[in-house]
Design a protein around this motif. Structure first.
Motif, PDB file in Angstrom:
ATOM      1  N   PRO A  71       0.828  -1.215   0.000  1.00 31.12           N
ATOM      2  CA  PRO A  71       0.000   0.000   0.000  1.00 31.12           C
ATOM      3  C   PRO A  71       0.857   1.257   0.000  1.00 31.12           C
ATOM      4  O   PRO A  71       0.524   2.246  -0.636  1.00 31.12           O
ATOM      5  CB  PRO A  71      -0.805  -0.118   1.300  1.00 31.12           C
ATOM      6  N   SER A  72       1.977   1.195   0.712  1.00 32.52           N
ATOM      7  CA  SER A  72       2.892   2.328   0.833  1.00 32.52           C
ATOM      8  C   SER A  72       4.273   1.782   1.195  1.00 32.52           C
ATOM      9  O   SER A  72       4.380   0.734   1.835  1.00 32.52           O
ATOM     10  CB  SER A  72       2.397   3.259   1.944  1.00 32.52           C
ATOM     11  N   LEU A  73       5.311   2.491   0.813  1.00 30.06           N
ATOM     12  CA  LEU A  73       6.648   2.075   1.225  1.00 30.06           C
ATOM     13  C   LEU A  73       6.807   2.140   2.744  1.00 30.06           C
ATOM     14  O   LEU A  73       7.656   1.463   3.310  1.00 30.06           O
ATOM     15  CB  LEU A  73       7.717   2.917   0.531  1.00 30.06           C
ATOM     16  N   ARG A  74       5.940   2.900   3.407  1.00 27.01           N
ATOM     17  CA  ARG A  74       5.952   2.942   4.874  1.00 27.01           C
ATOM     18  C   ARG A  74       5.556   1.599   5.468  1.00 27.01           C
ATOM     19  O   ARG A  74       5.802   1.351   6.639  1.00 27.01           O
ATOM     20  CB  ARG A  74       5.060   4.061   5.394  1.00 27.01           C
ATOM     21  N   ASP A  75       4.962   0.729   4.680  1.00 26.16           N
ATOM     22  CA  ASP A  75       4.680  -0.626   5.164  1.00 26.16           C
ATOM     23  C   ASP A  75       5.980  -1.411   5.305  1.00 26.16           C
ATOM     24  O   ASP A  75       6.064  -2.319   6.132  1.00 26.16           O
ATOM     25  CB  ASP A  75       3.714  -1.355   4.232  1.00 26.16           C
ATOM     26  N   LEU A  76       6.974  -1.057   4.518  1.00 27.43           N
ATOM     27  CA  LEU A  76       8.281  -1.707   4.636  1.00 27.43           C
ATOM     28  C   LEU A  76       9.062  -1.136   5.814  1.00 27.43           C
ATOM     29  O   LEU A  76       9.672  -1.880   6.583  1.00 27.43           O
ATOM     30  CB  LEU A  76       9.088  -1.530   3.350  1.00 27.43           C
ATOM     31  N   ALA A  77       9.083   0.193   5.949  1.00 31.11           N
ATOM     32  CA  ALA A  77       9.840   0.865   7.010  1.00 31.11           C
ATOM     33  C   ALA A  77       9.400   2.312   7.078  1.00 31.11           C
ATOM     34  O   ALA A  77       8.853   2.860   6.113  1.00 31.11           O
ATOM     35  CB  ALA A  77      11.331   0.783   6.721  1.00 31.11           C
ATOM     36  N   LEU A  78       9.691   2.951   8.200  1.00 32.51           N
ATOM     37  CA  LEU A  78       9.274   4.339   8.390  1.00 32.51           C
ATOM     38  C   LEU A  78      10.223   5.346   7.753  1.00 32.51           C
ATOM     39  O   LEU A  78       9.798   6.407   7.322  1.00 32.51           O
ATOM     40  CB  LEU A  78       9.111   4.643   9.881  1.00 32.51           C
ATOM     41  N   THR A  79      11.502   5.026   7.681  1.00 30.41           N
ATOM     42  CA  THR A  79      12.454   5.986   7.126  1.00 30.41           C
ATOM     43  C   THR A  79      12.751   5.692   5.659  1.00 30.41           C
ATOM     44  O   THR A  79      12.733   4.538   5.232  1.00 30.41           O
ATOM     45  CB  THR A  79      13.784   5.966   7.911  1.00 30.41           C
ATOM     46  N   ASP A  80      13.053   6.748   4.919  1.00 29.87           N
ATOM     47  CA  ASP A  80      13.349   6.603   3.492  1.00 29.87           C
ATOM     48  C   ASP A  80      14.554   5.690   3.260  1.00 29.87           C
ATOM     49  O   ASP A  80      14.542   4.868   2.341  1.00 29.87           O
ATOM     50  CB  ASP A  80      13.620   7.965   2.844  1.00 29.87           C
ATOM     51  N   ARG A  81      15.579   5.852   4.063  1.00 24.55           N
ATOM     52  CA  ARG A  81      16.806   5.048   3.871  1.00 24.55           C
ATOM     53  C   ARG A  81      16.535   3.558   4.071  1.00 24.55           C
ATOM     54  O   ARG A  81      17.013   2.726   3.300  1.00 24.55           O
ATOM     55  CB  ARG A  81      17.891   5.519   4.819  1.00 24.55           C
ATOM     56  N   ALA A  85      16.613   0.489   1.381  1.00 26.98           N
ATOM     57  CA  ALA A  85      17.410  -0.716   1.647  1.00 26.98           C
ATOM     58  C   ALA A  85      16.572  -1.976   1.516  1.00 26.98           C
ATOM     59  O   ALA A  85      17.030  -2.974   0.939  1.00 26.98           O
ATOM     60  CB  ALA A  85      18.035  -0.636   3.035  1.00 26.98           C
ATOM     61  N   LEU A  86      15.345  -1.946   2.005  1.00 28.84           N
ATOM     62  CA  LEU A  86      14.498  -3.139   1.919  1.00 28.84           C
ATOM     63  C   LEU A  86      14.020  -3.393   0.495  1.00 28.84           C
ATOM     64  O   LEU A  86      13.924  -4.547   0.068  1.00 28.84           O
ATOM     65  CB  LEU A  86      13.332  -3.027   2.899  1.00 28.84           C
ATOM     66  N   VAL A  87      13.721  -2.340  -0.240  1.00 25.84           N
ATOM     67  CA  VAL A  87      13.369  -2.513  -1.659  1.00 25.84           C
ATOM     68  C   VAL A  87      14.554  -3.135  -2.399  1.00 25.84           C
ATOM     69  O   VAL A  87      14.387  -4.077  -3.181  1.00 25.84           O
ATOM     70  CB  VAL A  87      12.940  -1.178  -2.305  1.00 25.84           C
ATOM     71  N   LEU A  88      15.746  -2.638  -2.140  1.00 25.46           N
ATOM     72  CA  LEU A  88      16.946  -3.193  -2.765  1.00 25.46           C
ATOM     73  C   LEU A  88      17.152  -4.653  -2.372  1.00 25.46           C
ATOM     74  O   LEU A  88      17.505  -5.478  -3.211  1.00 25.46           O
ATOM     75  CB  LEU A  88      18.166  -2.352  -2.389  1.00 25.46           C
ATOM     76  N   GLN A  89      16.896  -4.979  -1.118  1.00 26.41           N
ATOM     77  CA  GLN A  89      17.018  -6.361  -0.668  1.00 26.41           C
ATOM     78  C   GLN A  89      16.052  -7.266  -1.433  1.00 26.41           C
ATOM     79  O   GLN A  89      16.424  -8.337  -1.906  1.00 26.41           O
ATOM     80  CB  GLN A  89      16.743  -6.471   0.828  1.00 26.41           C
ATOM     81  N   ILE A  90      14.821  -6.828  -1.586  1.00 29.34           N
ATOM     82  CA  ILE A  90      13.828  -7.618  -2.332  1.00 29.34           C
ATOM     83  C   ILE A  90      14.264  -7.768  -3.786  1.00 29.34           C
ATOM     84  O   ILE A  90      14.181  -8.850  -4.363  1.00 29.34           O
ATOM     85  CB  ILE A  90      12.427  -6.977  -2.220  1.00 29.34           C
ATOM     86  N   GLU A  91      14.750  -6.683  -4.373  1.00 29.70           N
ATOM     87  CA  GLU A  91      15.195  -6.730  -5.774  1.00 29.70           C
ATOM     88  C   GLU A  91      16.374  -7.679  -5.942  1.00 29.70           C
ATOM     89  O   GLU A  91      16.402  -8.480  -6.884  1.00 29.70           O
ATOM     90  CB  GLU A  91      15.585  -5.335  -6.252  1.00 29.70           C
ATOM     91  N   CYS A  92      17.336  -7.598  -5.038  1.00 30.34           N
ATOM     92  CA  CYS A  92      18.570  -8.395  -5.183  1.00 30.34           C
ATOM     93  C   CYS A  92      18.389  -9.851  -4.782  1.00 30.34           C
ATOM     94  O   CYS A  92      18.846 -10.754  -5.484  1.00 30.34           O
ATOM     95  CB  CYS A  92      19.693  -7.770  -4.363  1.00 30.34           C
ATOM     96  N   GLU A  93      17.728 -10.095  -3.663  1.00 30.80           N
ATOM     97  CA  GLU A  93      17.594 -11.468  -3.163  1.00 30.80           C
ATOM     98  C   GLU A  93      16.538 -12.270  -3.908  1.00 30.80           C
ATOM     99  O   GLU A  93      16.649 -13.489  -4.005  1.00 30.80           O
ATOM    100  CB  GLU A  93      17.283 -11.467  -1.671  1.00 30.80           C
ATOM    101  N   ALA A  94      15.514 -11.594  -4.394  1.00 29.40           N
ATOM    102  CA  ALA A  94      14.405 -12.318  -5.009  1.00 29.40           C
ATOM    103  C   ALA A  94      14.145 -11.930  -6.455  1.00 29.40           C
ATOM    104  O   ALA A  94      13.192 -12.420  -7.058  1.00 29.40           O
ATOM    105  CB  ALA A  94      13.141 -12.102  -4.188  1.00 29.40           C
ATOM    106  N   ASN A  95      14.972 -11.044  -7.005  1.00 30.48           N
ATOM    107  CA  ASN A  95      14.783 -10.604  -8.379  1.00 30.48           C
ATOM    108  C   ASN A  95      13.344 -10.130  -8.617  1.00 30.48           C
ATOM    109  O   ASN A  95      12.711 -10.498  -9.590  1.00 30.48           O
ATOM    110  CB  ASN A  95      15.164 -11.718  -9.360  1.00 30.48           C
ATOM    111  N   ALA A  96      12.844  -9.334  -7.663  1.00 32.04           N
ATOM    112  CA  ALA A  96      11.455  -8.890  -7.722  1.00 32.04           C
ATOM    113  C   ALA A  96      11.370  -7.373  -7.689  1.00 32.04           C
ATOM    114  O   ALA A  96      12.222  -6.701  -7.117  1.00 32.04           O
ATOM    115  CB  ALA A  96      10.670  -9.474  -6.557  1.00 32.04           C
ATOM    116  N   GLN A  97      10.329  -6.862  -8.310  1.00 34.69           N
ATOM    117  CA  GLN A  97      10.056  -5.430  -8.347  1.00 34.69           C
ATOM    118  C   GLN A  97       8.985  -5.110  -7.310  1.00 34.69           C
ATOM    119  O   GLN A  97       8.006  -5.847  -7.159  1.00 34.69           O
ATOM    120  CB  GLN A  97       9.557  -5.041  -9.732  1.00 34.69           C
TER     121      GLN A  97
END
Length: 104
Positions: A71-81, A85-97
């Motif tokens: 719903p929002s990137l805030r669901d992943l974490a509260l801070t932009d950094r 980092a978590l979006v990058l982790q998902i992209e790198c570890e799981a090859n997912a967008q």
């Protein structure tokens, strides 16, 4: 066969049930409109935990799914950094967008 997409969202204890259902419905509507089959929505209930995120990563690695909707990137974490980092982790570890509905 439609490609799979997974959902991920935080559900704080003070979130009304109607809000949680609306956010789930928004992810389902996005998946349908974009031609995906929503495989599952992972729910994180504790603010400091990421066990559902770990389960999401495992599911992405086990399947042919390469897409996640939140719903929002805030669901992943509260801070932009940390969000980045978590979006990058998902992209790198799981090859997912990751698609954030609040950025569409």
């Amino acid at each position: 066969m439609k490609p799979l997409i997974y959902g991920y969202m935080r559900v704080p204890s003070d979130m009304p049930d109607e809000e949680a259902r609306r956010r789930e419905a928004d992810m389902e509507a996005y998946a349908r409109a974009e031609g995906f089959a929503l495989a599952m929505i992972f729910h994180e209930f504790e603010a400091v935990q990421r066990s559902a995120l770990a389960e999401l990563l495992q599911a992405l690695q086990r399947t042919e799914a390469h897409n996640v909707v939140v719903p929002s990137l805030r669901d992943l974490a509260l801070t932009d950094r940390l969000q980045d980092a978590l979006v990058l982790q998902i992209e790198c570890e799981a090859n997912a967008q990751v698609v954030s509905l609040d950025e569409l």
